[in-house]
Write a protein that holds these residues in place. Structure first.
Motif, PDB file in Angstrom:
ATOM      1  N   PHE A  22      38.399  43.959  43.984  1.00 51.50           N
ATOM      2  CA  PHE A  22      38.049  44.649  45.176  1.00 51.50           C
ATOM      3  C   PHE A  22      39.292  45.143  46.199  1.00 51.50           C
ATOM      4  O   PHE A  22      40.021  44.426  46.343  1.00 51.50           O
ATOM      5  N   VAL A  23      39.452  46.755  46.540  1.00 50.10           N
ATOM      6  CA  VAL A  23      40.448  47.065  47.183  1.00 50.10           C
ATOM      7  C   VAL A  23      39.791  47.737  48.444  1.00 50.10           C
ATOM      8  O   VAL A  23      38.849  48.370  48.399  1.00 50.10           O
ATOM      9  N   ALA A  53      47.080  49.903  43.513  1.00 49.35           N
ATOM     10  CA  ALA A  53      46.443  48.590  43.884  1.00 49.35           C
ATOM     11  C   ALA A  53      45.271  47.978  43.066  1.00 49.35           C
ATOM     12  O   ALA A  53      45.267  46.806  42.673  1.00 49.35           O
ATOM     13  N   ALA A  54      44.488  49.104  42.772  1.00 50.98           N
ATOM     14  CA  ALA A  54      43.240  48.742  41.959  1.00 50.98           C
ATOM     15  C   ALA A  54      44.151  48.384  40.399  1.00 50.98           C
ATOM     16  O   ALA A  54      43.570  47.311  39.771  1.00 50.98           O
ATOM     17  N   GLN A  55      44.928  49.195  39.808  1.00 52.52           N
ATOM     18  CA  GLN A  55      45.183  48.716  38.643  1.00 52.52           C
ATOM     19  C   GLN A  55      46.050  47.352  38.448  1.00 52.52           C
ATOM     20  O   GLN A  55      46.044  46.386  37.731  1.00 52.52           O
ATOM     21  N   THR A  56      46.739  47.094  39.603  1.00 50.15           N
ATOM     22  CA  THR A  56      47.550  45.893  39.766  1.00 50.15           C
ATOM     23  C   THR A  56      46.366  44.593  39.772  1.00 50.15           C
ATOM     24  O   THR A  56      46.696  43.578  39.156  1.00 50.15           O
ATOM     25  N   ASP A  87      33.463  47.162  37.535  1.00 49.78           N
ATOM     26  CA  ASP A  87      34.795  46.515  37.286  1.00 49.78           C
ATOM     27  C   ASP A  87      35.615  46.513  38.549  1.00 49.78           C
ATOM     28  O   ASP A  87      36.442  45.558  38.938  1.00 49.78           O
ATOM     29  N   VAL A  88      35.618  47.575  39.328  1.00 53.16           N
ATOM     30  CA  VAL A  88      36.459  47.615  40.469  1.00 53.16           C
ATOM     31  C   VAL A  88      35.744  48.397  41.664  1.00 53.16           C
ATOM     32  O   VAL A  88      34.904  49.400  41.431  1.00 53.16           O
TER      33      VAL A  88
END
Length: 367
Positions: free
Chosen positions: A118-119, A239-242, A75-76
């Motif tokens: 994608f961070v 950042a990932a959560q956002t 997912d990320v």
């Protein structure tokens, strides 16, 4: 937020990557699996949390087949894997292959495997300093700056990869999802056992545990404010959560990551941080700056002459001197506004954790 998310962290056994993995385990929301990807699987004990499976995978970000398997069902992706080089130990071709082509490979795998978030761990070096050493004090993402003449090859690769990441924001994946991307720009991260500063000092031949204070190559008037590694990891988690919960807020954006470490000369900061293990720093220059530049250019000329016969990589270069003598730091106001970021660790906490890590490292490796 969807329950049971699967995260991929490339470079997850590295300095920053391992802190991100630990932060995800300790504070991440609705995570079922974390795939820790690295070329070298360092053994360290991660914190444990019921329901979160940490899986370590040996893999190379330039290998499309490996990264396709890693990204399947994720997912990320938090992409921290990178080659860092500021003196020319790594060829530009190798830097480009890993930092740019490796990022391109991962982005394509995300599009192929329907990964929506994608961070990217970019760098302050993606912005500057430039080869003229133009300074920035308390800048932000909108501060005008001439980045057309980058100082370091490393910075050129990070700028190219960051631009690619942000350009991919909004692309449709093969399965019909939308890829959301953002980039974080930390600089000069400190903290943790075996801190990279100490390793750098050893590379330059410094007798770090001598009774004499260490003299540096940065003029006392040059200021910086590097962030603590735990705060940089926290910014990645936010950042990932956002991107997961509010992709329109962070998608396509770059963020400088800083904290409340005091703005000061690097020797002063290093002196404070290294005091518990007996390393003393003097804020005076090892040699007059003009003389160090003369030596650096002479070494560069000798390196050029010897190239057909022998690979000579000087530890002192004109670019390194310019980097060390340029005031260049940014604030984190945009990250606060869009990501809800505030430093998780105060300066006092960051300092104490760095002390604890260095004391442990010295006791383990130098006892």
């Amino acid at each position: 937020m969807t329950a049971g998310l699967t995260y991929v962290v490339t470079g997850g056994c590295g300095f920053l990557g391992s802190h991100i993995v630990d932060m995800l385990v300790e504070r991440g929301k609705n995570i079922s699996e974390i795939r820790v990807v690295d070329t070298k699987l360092r053994s360290y004990k991660s914190p444990e949390r019921k329901g979160v499976n940490v899986k370590r995978i040996r893999g190379d970000v330039t290998d499309m087949a490996q990264m396709t398997e890693v990204c399947a069902g994720a997912d990320v992706v938090i992409h921290t894997a990178s080659l860092i080089d500021i003196i020319g130990l790594v060829s530009y071709t190798t830097l480009w292959d890993v930092n740019v082509k490796g990022t391109e490979t991962l982005l394509q795998c995300c599009l192929n495997e329907d990964v929506p978030c994608f961070v990217y761990t970019s760098s302050r070096a993606a912005v500057g300093p430039n080869s003229r050493g133009d300074p920035v004090e308390d800048g932000d993402e909108s501060t005008p700056y001439d980045s057309s003449c980058p100082l370091l090859p490393y910075g050129r690769t990070k700028a190219a990869a960051e631009a690619m990441v942000l350009q991919r924001n909004g692309r449709r994946t093969n399965g019909g999802k939308t890829l959301h991307t953002c980039a974080l720009r930390p600089g000069g991260i400190y903290g943790g056992a075996g801190w990279s500063l100490i390793k750098m000092c050893q590379e330059f031949g410094m007798d770090i545990f001598s009774a004499r204070p260490q003299k540096g190559i940065s003029h006392p008037s040059v200021k910086d404010s590097p962030p603590y590694v735990g705060n940089v990891a926290w910014a990645h988690l936010l950042a990932a959560q956002t991107l997961v919960t509010s992709p329109q807020t962070a998608g396509g954006e770059a963020f400088h990551v800083a904290d409340d470490t005091p703005v000061q000369n690097s020797a002063t900061l290093y002196g404070v941080l290294c005091a518990p293990i007996g390393i003393r720093w003097d804020d005076s220059l090892a040699l007059p700056l003009w003389l160090m530049y003369f030596i650096a250019y002479l070494l560069a000329f000798l390196s050029f002459l010897s190239k057909p016969f022998y690979t000579f990589v000087p530890r002192l270069t004109p670019a390194l001197l310019t980097l060390a003598n340029t005031t260049f730091y940014f604030n984190y106001k945009k990250a606060t506004r869009l990501l809800g970021y505030k430093p998780l660790f105060t300066w006092e906490e960051s300092k104490q954790k760095t002390w604890d890590g260095l004391v442990e490292w010295k006791a383990r490796d130098f006892s």
